[in-house]
Write an enzyme that holds these catalytic residues in place. Structure first.
Site, PDB file in Angstrom:
ATOM      1  N   ASP A   7      23.261 -20.696 -30.290  1.00  0.00           N
ATOM      2  CA  ASP A   7      21.828 -20.786 -30.011  1.00  0.00           C
ATOM      3  C   ASP A   7      21.402 -19.415 -29.516  1.00  0.00           C
ATOM      4  OD1 ASP A   7      19.256 -21.731 -29.549  1.00  0.00           O
ATOM      5  OD2 ASP A   7      19.751 -22.766 -27.688  1.00  0.00           O
ATOM      6  N   SER A   8      20.101 -19.218 -29.371  1.00  0.00           N
ATOM      7  CA  SER A   8      19.638 -17.971 -28.781  1.00  0.00           C
ATOM      8  C   SER A   8      19.992 -17.907 -27.306  1.00  0.00           C
ATOM      9  CB  SER A   8      18.128 -17.828 -28.962  1.00  0.00           C
ATOM     10  OG  SER A   8      17.448 -18.889 -28.319  1.00  0.00           O
ATOM     11  N   CYS A  70      20.280 -25.401 -32.285  1.00  0.00           N
ATOM     12  CA  CYS A  70      18.926 -24.861 -32.158  1.00  0.00           C
ATOM     13  C   CYS A  70      18.109 -25.402 -33.315  1.00  0.00           C
ATOM     14  CB  CYS A  70      18.970 -23.333 -32.197  1.00  0.00           C
ATOM     15  SG  CYS A  70      17.346 -22.526 -32.256  1.00  0.00           S
ATOM     16  N   CYS A 177      13.364 -30.138 -29.128  1.00  0.00           N
ATOM     17  CA  CYS A 177      13.922 -28.802 -28.904  1.00  0.00           C
ATOM     18  C   CYS A 177      15.151 -29.003 -28.038  1.00  0.00           C
ATOM     19  CB  CYS A 177      12.910 -27.902 -28.206  1.00  0.00           C
ATOM     20  SG  CYS A 177      13.585 -26.305 -27.630  1.00  0.00           S
ATOM     21  N   THR A 178      16.243 -28.332 -28.367  1.00  0.00           N
ATOM     22  CA  THR A 178      17.483 -28.566 -27.625  1.00  0.00           C
ATOM     23  C   THR A 178      17.339 -28.243 -26.138  1.00  0.00           C
ATOM     24  OG1 THR A 178      18.260 -26.358 -28.313  1.00  0.00           O
ATOM     25  CG2 THR A 178      18.976 -28.252 -29.629  1.00  0.00           C
ATOM     26  N   HIS A 179      16.483 -27.293 -25.796  1.00  0.00           N
ATOM     27  CA  HIS A 179      16.268 -26.991 -24.380  1.00  0.00           C
ATOM     28  C   HIS A 179      15.713 -28.189 -23.613  1.00  0.00           C
ATOM     29  CE1 HIS A 179      16.706 -22.753 -25.595  1.00  0.00           C
ATOM     30  NE2 HIS A 179      16.737 -22.431 -24.313  1.00  0.00           N
TER      31      HIS A 179
END
Length: 266
Positions: A7-8, A70, A177-179
């Protein structure tokens, strides 16, 4: 067994923790891109180049599978990463859990980044899996960044703003969103106030992605195995450790309990 996640930033923690719970014996490799984040504002071509850099760093350590943890990278870069790495390394993308959310036939809200909200990609998923179901797309500007940096004030503010855009009669919420899966509890609290305490169903992707990764390598869940799996962290290809912000979340603390430092190549 070694499973890599990319992921970022720290959005990969949810899927990594799910994988750790399902297979405590698996070595985990977390490859992120603090030098190039955030990925969201980048053009698809630029984002794909960043994703390739992060994926190649992970692939060099010979994982059995790679999870693209992501949503944005899965949309724009999954085909490129698969073309480059498969069949040697199975590559598993992340898709918002719209299908299971719509299956109950209630009223669905999809929380997602502004770039994803209203996008052809998300609208296509709604068309394919939620036809005939009332769906509200809820943009959450700033929420992923607030989660990334562990900014509790910004998390509270952005969650409250998104809750105000969520219909009060919603029954199912997709964390697109994974976050967002890292702050499910604040989201639950905000929406409980919005819906009068209704018992909502929440749908993330972390566990489903972890199960799919295990399936692709011919393994299955075995949560009772001893916790012997190690943890390797790469930041834009460099050996590193979990960032401090990660330890603000239960998922990060779970992984830190198995952190053996930044040793590479286990």
């Amino acid at each position: 067994m070694k499973i890599a996640l990319m992921d970022s930033g720290i959005g990969l923690l949810a899927a990594a923790a799910a994988t750790r719970r399902l297979r405590p014996d698996a070595d985990l490799l977390l490859s992120s891109d603090p030098d190039g984040m955030p990925w969201g504002p980048r053009t698809p071509a630029d984002l794909t180049e960043r994703a390739r850099l992060v994926a190649r760093a992970a692939a060099a350590l010979r994982p059995d599978a790679l999870i693209v943890a992501c949503n944005t990278a899965s949309v724009h870069s999954l085909a490129t990463l698969r073309a480059e790495l498969e069949p040697g390394i199975p590559v598993i993308g992340t898709v918002p859990a719209i299908k299971p959310a719509a299956a109950a036939g209630g009223r669905v809200a999809i929380w997602a980044t502004p770039a994803t909200t209203g996008s052809p990609y998300q609208r296509g998923l709604i068309r394919d899996f939620a036809a005939g179901v009332p769906v509200t797309e809820v943009p959450c500007p700033g929420l992923a960044d607030a989660v990334e940096y562990g900014d509790e004030e910004a998390i509270a503010r952005t969650v409250a703003a998104a809750a105000e855009l969520t219909p009060a009669d919603v029954t199912d919420v997709v964390l697109g969103c994974t976050h967002y899966e890292l702050v499910e509890e604040p989201i639950r609290a905000a929406l409980a106030a919005r819906t009068g305490g209704a018992d909502l169903r929440y749908h993330g992707s972390a566990e489903a992605v972890a199960v799919q990764a295990l399936r692709r390598i011919g393994a299955g869940p075995a949560p009772d195995l001893p916790r012997t799996g190690g943890l390797t962290v790469l930041h834009t290809g460099r050996p590193s450790t979990l960032p401090a912000a990660a330890l603000g979340y239960a998922e990060g603390r779970l992984l830190a309990g198995q952190d053996r430092g930044a040793a590479v190549g286990r």
